[in-house]
Write a protein that holds these residues in place. Structure first.
Motif, PDB file in Angstrom:
ATOM      1  N   ASP A   1     -38.920 -21.572   2.876  1.00  0.00           N
ATOM      2  CA  ASP A   1     -40.204 -22.239   3.065  1.00  0.00           C
ATOM      3  C   ASP A   1     -40.330 -22.712   4.519  1.00  0.00           C
ATOM      4  OD1 ASP A   1     -42.394 -23.959   3.077  1.00  0.00           O
ATOM      5  OD2 ASP A   1     -41.903 -24.854   1.133  1.00  0.00           O
TER       6      ASP A   1
ATOM      7  N   ASP B   1     -42.411 -24.509   5.849  1.00  0.00           N
ATOM      8  CA  ASP B   1     -42.789 -25.922   5.940  1.00  0.00           C
ATOM      9  C   ASP B   1     -41.569 -26.843   6.008  1.00  0.00           C
ATOM     10  OD1 ASP B   1     -45.471 -25.280   5.845  1.00  0.00           O
ATOM     11  OD2 ASP B   1     -45.654 -25.642   3.690  1.00  0.00           O
TER      12      ASP B   1
ATOM     13  N   LYS C   1     -42.524 -31.856  -0.730  1.00  0.00           N
ATOM     14  CA  LYS C   1     -42.816 -30.622  -1.469  1.00  0.00           C
ATOM     15  C   LYS C   1     -42.078 -30.594  -2.807  1.00  0.00           C
ATOM     16  CE  LYS C   1     -44.339 -27.126   0.479  1.00  0.00           C
ATOM     17  NZ  LYS C   1     -44.481 -25.808   1.100  1.00  0.00           N
TER      18      LYS C   1
ATOM     19  N   TYR D   1     -38.986 -30.549  -3.676  1.00  0.00           N
ATOM     20  CA  TYR D   1     -37.744 -29.796  -3.848  1.00  0.00           C
ATOM     21  C   TYR D   1     -36.616 -30.735  -4.292  1.00  0.00           C
ATOM     22  CZ  TYR D   1     -39.593 -25.620  -1.533  1.00  0.00           C
ATOM     23  OH  TYR D   1     -40.317 -24.495  -1.214  1.00  0.00           O
TER      24      TYR D   1
ATOM     25  N   ALA E   1     -33.446 -25.324  -1.871  1.00  0.00           N
ATOM     26  CA  ALA E   1     -34.175 -25.216  -0.601  1.00  0.00           C
ATOM     27  C   ALA E   1     -33.223 -25.464   0.562  1.00  0.00           C
ATOM     28  CB  ALA E   1     -35.315 -26.227  -0.557  1.00  0.00           C
TER      29      ALA E   1
END
Length: 148
Positions: A2, A4, A29, A31, A72
């Motif tokens: 990701d 971001d 987000k 995660y 992530a």
């Protein structure tokens, strides 16, 4: 990967600042859980994650899967190096320029991910591409190729 979760030109003065900044990206987000950042900071205090990769120093802070919602990796490229203690020699401080904050959901996948990251770190050219990148998407592509 990701994009971001990639922060270029990250201004931080301590390793705690870096972990908090990158952890906040993951938290926003969803995660990771609210407990994640504190858990990473506590683990880093007793089990440091700095690595000297022959000319470049990196850190791979992480914590237990119980604090993770989904896997992530957040990447931080620091404007100025930040001190992290060495994973190999905990009394030694390293000037870290690149931080890979890991959120691992499945403990079995942690070993595989760390193995892939070590391979990435040993490829000096690839690590330099990450360190010199100006675009988050460029880093995301490099990371995807390295960890897929």
């Amino acid at each position: 990967m990701d994009a971001d979760l990639i922060k270029i030109n990250l201004d931080a003065t301590t390793n705690s600042d870096v972990i908090k900044a990158l952890g906040e990206l993951m938290k926003r987000k969803e995660y990771v859980k609210d407990s994640y950042v504190d858990a990473v900071l506590n683990r880093e205090a007793t089990l440091p994650t700095g690595l000297n990769i022959g000319g470049t120093c990196v850190a791979i802070p992480h914590t237990d899967p119980v604090h993770v919602n989904a896997p992530a990796i957040a990447v931080g490229l620091l404007n100025t190096p930040v001190k992290f203690h060495s994973m190999i020699a905990p009394d030694q401080e390293l000037d870290v320029r690149v931080v890979f904050l890991l959120a691992v959901k499945d403990p079995k996948e942690q070993v595989e991910l760390l193995t892939k990251l070590m391979a990435l770190f040993q490829n000096v050219e690839t690590l330099q591409k990450i360190e010199m990148a100006n675009e988050r998407e460029e880093i995301a592509k490099i990371m995807e190729k390295a960890i897929s």
